[in-house]
Design a protein around this motif. Sequence first.
Motif, PDB file in Angstrom:
ATOM      1  N   PRO A 402       0.810  -1.217   0.000  1.00 21.46           N
ATOM      2  CA  PRO A 402       0.000   0.000   0.000  1.00 21.46           C
ATOM      3  C   PRO A 402       0.843   1.267   0.000  1.00 21.46           C
ATOM      4  CG  PRO A 402      -0.852  -1.573   1.586  1.00 21.46           C
ATOM      5  CD  PRO A 402       0.454  -2.115   1.111  1.00 21.46           C
ATOM      6  N   ALA A 403       0.364   2.278  -0.712  1.00 24.58           N
ATOM      7  CA  ALA A 403       1.066   3.563  -0.773  1.00 24.58           C
ATOM      8  C   ALA A 403       0.577   4.440   0.372  1.00 24.58           C
ATOM      9  CB  ALA A 403       0.807   4.249  -2.114  1.00 24.58           C
ATOM     10  N   VAL A 404       1.218   4.282   1.519  1.00 26.12           N
ATOM     11  CA  VAL A 404       0.955   5.135   2.672  1.00 26.12           C
ATOM     12  C   VAL A 404       2.224   5.941   2.933  1.00 26.12           C
ATOM     13  CG1 VAL A 404      -0.778   3.652   3.732  1.00 26.12           C
ATOM     14  CG2 VAL A 404       1.643   3.241   4.196  1.00 26.12           C
ATOM     15  N   LYS A 405       2.111   6.919   3.829  1.00 21.52           N
ATOM     16  CA  LYS A 405       3.274   7.774   4.067  1.00 21.52           C
ATOM     17  C   LYS A 405       4.481   6.968   4.511  1.00 21.52           C
ATOM     18  CE  LYS A 405       0.973  12.145   5.094  1.00 21.52           C
ATOM     19  NZ  LYS A 405       0.749  13.220   6.093  1.00 21.52           N
ATOM     20  N   ASP A 406       4.242   5.988   5.370  1.00 20.33           N
ATOM     21  CA  ASP A 406       5.340   5.150   5.842  1.00 20.33           C
ATOM     22  C   ASP A 406       4.794   3.751   6.079  1.00 20.33           C
ATOM     23  OD1 ASP A 406       7.561   4.012   6.937  1.00 20.33           O
ATOM     24  OD2 ASP A 406       7.789   5.430   8.595  1.00 20.33           O
ATOM     25  N   TRP A 407       5.123   2.823   5.195  1.00 15.86           N
ATOM     26  CA  TRP A 407       4.625   1.463   5.279  1.00 15.86           C
ATOM     27  C   TRP A 407       5.328   0.667   6.372  1.00 15.86           C
ATOM     28  CZ3 TRP A 407       0.966  -1.686   5.033  1.00 15.86           C
ATOM     29  CH2 TRP A 407       1.130  -3.054   4.806  1.00 15.86           C
ATOM     30  N   THR A 408       6.530   1.067   6.738  1.00 14.29           N
ATOM     31  CA  THR A 408       7.344   0.300   7.675  1.00 14.29           C
ATOM     32  C   THR A 408       6.630  -0.041   8.980  1.00 14.29           C
ATOM     33  OG1 THR A 408       9.442   1.054   6.763  1.00 14.29           O
ATOM     34  CG2 THR A 408       9.465   0.357   9.049  1.00 14.29           C
ATOM     35  N   PRO A 409       6.027   0.916   9.688  1.00 13.55           N
ATOM     36  CA  PRO A 409       5.399   0.542  10.959  1.00 13.55           C
ATOM     37  C   PRO A 409       4.219  -0.420  10.799  1.00 13.55           C
ATOM     38  CG  PRO A 409       5.002   2.867  10.457  1.00 13.55           C
ATOM     39  CD  PRO A 409       6.006   2.371   9.476  1.00 13.55           C
ATOM     40  N   PHE A 410       3.505  -0.340   9.692  1.00 13.74           N
ATOM     41  CA  PHE A 410       2.409  -1.275   9.457  1.00 13.74           C
ATOM     42  C   PHE A 410       2.946  -2.683   9.231  1.00 13.74           C
ATOM     43  CE2 PHE A 410       0.642   2.826   7.996  1.00 13.74           C
ATOM     44  CZ  PHE A 410      -0.502   2.878   8.782  1.00 13.74           C
ATOM     45  N   ARG A 411       3.957  -2.777   8.397  1.00 11.24           N
ATOM     46  CA  ARG A 411       4.544  -4.094   8.123  1.00 11.24           C
ATOM     47  C   ARG A 411       5.131  -4.692   9.389  1.00 11.24           C
ATOM     48  NH1 ARG A 411       8.046  -4.968   2.906  1.00 11.24           N
ATOM     49  NH2 ARG A 411       6.027  -5.701   2.173  1.00 11.24           N
ATOM     50  N   GLN A 412       5.796  -3.858  10.181  1.00 13.07           N
ATOM     51  CA  GLN A 412       6.411  -4.375  11.396  1.00 13.07           C
ATOM     52  C   GLN A 412       5.360  -4.832  12.401  1.00 13.07           C
ATOM     53  OE1 GLN A 412       9.671  -4.787  11.573  1.00 13.07           O
ATOM     54  NE2 GLN A 412       9.552  -5.766  13.593  1.00 13.07           N
ATOM     55  N   ALA A 413       4.300  -4.042  12.558  1.00 12.40           N
ATOM     56  CA  ALA A 413       3.236  -4.420  13.489  1.00 12.40           C
ATOM     57  C   ALA A 413       2.568  -5.714  13.051  1.00 12.40           C
ATOM     58  CB  ALA A 413       2.208  -3.291  13.580  1.00 12.40           C
ATOM     59  N   SER A 414       2.342  -5.868  11.762  1.00 13.24           N
ATOM     60  CA  SER A 414       1.731  -7.088  11.243  1.00 13.24           C
ATOM     61  C   SER A 414       2.624  -8.297  11.472  1.00 13.24           C
ATOM     62  CB  SER A 414       1.426  -6.926   9.747  1.00 13.24           C
ATOM     63  OG  SER A 414       0.893  -8.121   9.211  1.00 13.24           O
ATOM     64  N   ALA A 415       3.909  -8.134  11.199  1.00 14.45           N
ATOM     65  CA  ALA A 415       4.841  -9.247  11.397  1.00 14.45           C
ATOM     66  C   ALA A 415       4.890  -9.676  12.855  1.00 14.45           C
ATOM     67  CB  ALA A 415       6.237  -8.850  10.919  1.00 14.45           C
ATOM     68  N   GLU A 416       4.890  -8.714  13.754  1.00 12.64           N
ATOM     69  CA  GLU A 416       4.950  -9.043  15.180  1.00 12.64           C
ATOM     70  C   GLU A 416       3.673  -9.735  15.638  1.00 12.64           C
ATOM     71  OE1 GLU A 416       5.908  -5.369  17.073  1.00 12.64           O
ATOM     72  OE2 GLU A 416       7.973  -5.348  16.302  1.00 12.64           O
ATOM     73  N   ALA A 417       2.525  -9.278  15.127  1.00 14.51           N
ATOM     74  CA  ALA A 417       1.257  -9.907  15.505  1.00 14.51           C
ATOM     75  C   ALA A 417       1.190 -11.342  14.984  1.00 14.51           C
ATOM     76  CB  ALA A 417       0.096  -9.085  14.967  1.00 14.51           C
ATOM     77  N   LEU A 418       1.533 -11.540  13.724  1.00 16.59           N
ATOM     78  CA  LEU A 418       1.475 -12.874  13.122  1.00 16.59           C
ATOM     79  C   LEU A 418       2.500 -13.807  13.758  1.00 16.59           C
ATOM     80  CD1 LEU A 418       1.154 -11.755   9.398  1.00 16.59           C
ATOM     81  CD2 LEU A 418      -0.659 -12.816  10.768  1.00 16.59           C
ATOM     82  N   ASN A 419       3.677 -13.290  14.045  1.00 18.74           N
ATOM     83  CA  ASN A 419       4.723 -14.095  14.668  1.00 18.74           C
ATOM     84  C   ASN A 419       4.270 -14.581  16.041  1.00 18.74           C
ATOM     85  OD1 ASN A 419       7.239 -14.097  16.632  1.00 18.74           O
ATOM     86  ND2 ASN A 419       8.030 -14.582  14.602  1.00 18.74           N
ATOM     87  N   GLY A 420       3.670 -13.675  16.815  1.00 13.63           N
ATOM     88  CA  GLY A 420       3.164 -14.076  18.126  1.00 13.63           C
ATOM     89  C   GLY A 420       2.047 -15.100  18.013  1.00 13.63           C
ATOM     90  N   MET A 421       1.229 -14.961  16.986  1.00  7.96           N
ATOM     91  CA  MET A 421       0.117 -15.882  16.782  1.00  7.96           C
ATOM     92  C   MET A 421       0.599 -17.300  16.498  1.00  7.96           C
ATOM     93  SD  MET A 421      -2.794 -15.796  13.776  1.00  7.96           S
ATOM     94  CE  MET A 421      -1.590 -16.318  12.535  1.00  7.96           C
ATOM     95  N   VAL A 422       1.570 -17.455  15.583  1.00  5.78           N
ATOM     96  CA  VAL A 422       2.021 -18.802  15.219  1.00  5.78           C
ATOM     97  C   VAL A 422       2.962 -19.392  16.261  1.00  5.78           C
ATOM     98  CG1 VAL A 422       1.690 -18.359  12.755  1.00  5.78           C
ATOM     99  CG2 VAL A 422       3.942 -17.960  13.779  1.00  5.78           C
ATOM    100  N   ALA A 423       3.576 -18.527  17.071  1.00 13.33           N
ATOM    101  CA  ALA A 423       4.464 -19.022  18.128  1.00 13.33           C
ATOM    102  C   ALA A 423       3.673 -19.542  19.320  1.00 13.33           C
ATOM    103  CB  ALA A 423       5.415 -17.915  18.575  1.00 13.33           C
ATOM    104  N   ASP A 424       2.427 -19.102  19.446  1.00 10.96           N
ATOM    105  CA  ASP A 424       1.560 -19.511  20.546  1.00 10.96           C
ATOM    106  C   ASP A 424       0.352 -20.243  19.963  1.00 10.96           C
ATOM    107  OD1 ASP A 424      -0.056 -19.851  22.732  1.00 10.96           O
ATOM    108  OD2 ASP A 424      -0.457 -17.719  23.042  1.00 10.96           O
ATOM    109  N   CYS A 425       0.373 -21.560  20.008  1.00 11.29           N
ATOM    110  CA  CYS A 425      -0.698 -22.332  19.386  1.00 11.29           C
ATOM    111  C   CYS A 425      -2.022 -22.213  20.134  1.00 11.29           C
ATOM    112  CB  CYS A 425      -0.284 -23.793  19.242  1.00 11.29           C
ATOM    113  SG  CYS A 425       1.023 -24.027  18.002  1.00 11.29           S
ATOM    114  N   GLY A 426      -2.015 -21.565  21.271  1.00 16.77           N
ATOM    115  CA  GLY A 426      -3.256 -21.298  21.980  1.00 16.77           C
ATOM    116  C   GLY A 426      -3.844 -19.945  21.642  1.00 16.77           C
ATOM    117  N   SER A 427      -3.224 -19.240  20.698  1.00 15.21           N
ATOM    118  CA  SER A 427      -3.673 -17.895  20.340  1.00 15.21           C
ATOM    119  C   SER A 427      -4.983 -17.939  19.567  1.00 15.21           C
ATOM    120  CB  SER A 427      -2.605 -17.184  19.510  1.00 15.21           C
ATOM    121  OG  SER A 427      -2.368 -17.885  18.295  1.00 15.21           O
TER     122      SER A 427
END
Length: 451
Positions: A402-427
Amino acid sequence: MHRRAASTTLATTLAALAALLALTTLTACGGDSRANASGGGDDKAPLEVWVRKPPGSPTEKTHQDLAAAFTKATGIDAKVTALFDDFETKLQQAAAQKKLPDLIVNDTAQLGTLVKQGLVREVRQSEIQGGEQLVPSSWEAARAADGKYYGVPFSAQTFALFVRKDWREKLGIAPPADWDQLDALAAAFTTGDPDANGKADTYGYVIPGTTKRGYLDWYFSSFLWSAGGDYFTGAGKDLKPAVDGPGALLAAQRLKNQFCADKSVVPGAVTTETTQAHPLFETGKGGIYLTGPYNMARFDKALGKDAYEILPLPAGPGGRSSVLAEGENTYLMAGSKNPKGQVKYAEFLIGAEGQTAGMAGDTAGNVVRLPVNPSVRLSDVRQDTRWQVFDEVYRESGRYSPAVKDWTPFRQASAEALNGMVADCGSNPEAVLGKLAGAFSAELEKQGAGS
């Protein structure tokens, strides 16, 4: 991927602030570089070019050859410096020291960050000779949230599935035609002993699932879009998060199932980045890897061309395949002593000579994966027909971030959320995405784009 979210550590934040302060001084001293391109500066001043490539690599040599050819054609000296680790941090340090290079060749995903930090100058398409002839979609990779362009397209790429053909054929399974068949193939690779060594030491998916540089979101984006999901709805200043929508939830649940239910992902994926993921495929740990054409040469050497195949990502529940498109732009840095030379270098790289040399035939030295200049035919430069798969995916299914002013924080937040989700099978994927949507809302408001 080469998808590059900046670190959120305090040190990097301070470096970014230093870069901003430095650029205020740079632009004040140098004036409007775009204006200078038509009349100011020293037309013969040497150019310093930074490229995000490993030092000593075949790709660095190709860039060195391009610079030498540019100098021969124009009489303007050009020096290439290859940097890989912590490229963005070193760029900020150079800005703080008022020693920015004249140009950098870097990922399209860095556009928003570079614009936000004031490190690059605006580029008008009419200013670039030959720019109007480029593949129209390639310019989207250089367009920022304000609708202006801050780079010149240089190389395009997209991704496809690298699949162990020898394993698939040994197990008597046809190429996957949909996501259910793809997951079934991954499960078979995990449980069916496809390498016939009598050990349970193979897996289906190779996934770079680390949060570093937002890699897990980089991987996930193609599945998100193909499932009918999206990051946002709306446009401009009226964006709203869509990352908790039905399609996104379907894609997230599927990802979690691969890690937790099917257990078809190579162990350790939650801390694996791409440089660590590549060997997992070529050494026979995993048999399905969504990656780019740049890996063909190394996998050919390690496995042999006949051991694996390259397949487009099958259409998802959204009814189509929509695959992340990336590439590299040539960025014209602020405060250059030779603005005209900056433009000439960018023009050389998109010309037929630059694009052809940058493709480097079928070698590992390619820095132009897919040409952005349509006058350069892929089949005239490369004999390896597998490149056509990527070319077709890019033209038919490619989609930029997506063309937003700064994509970096969105991508980083998404990666952290997804990483936590798959690392915790009870999520709970629904709860994870709901929280992520809240973070997206806050960031949109911060960037002045939320409604």
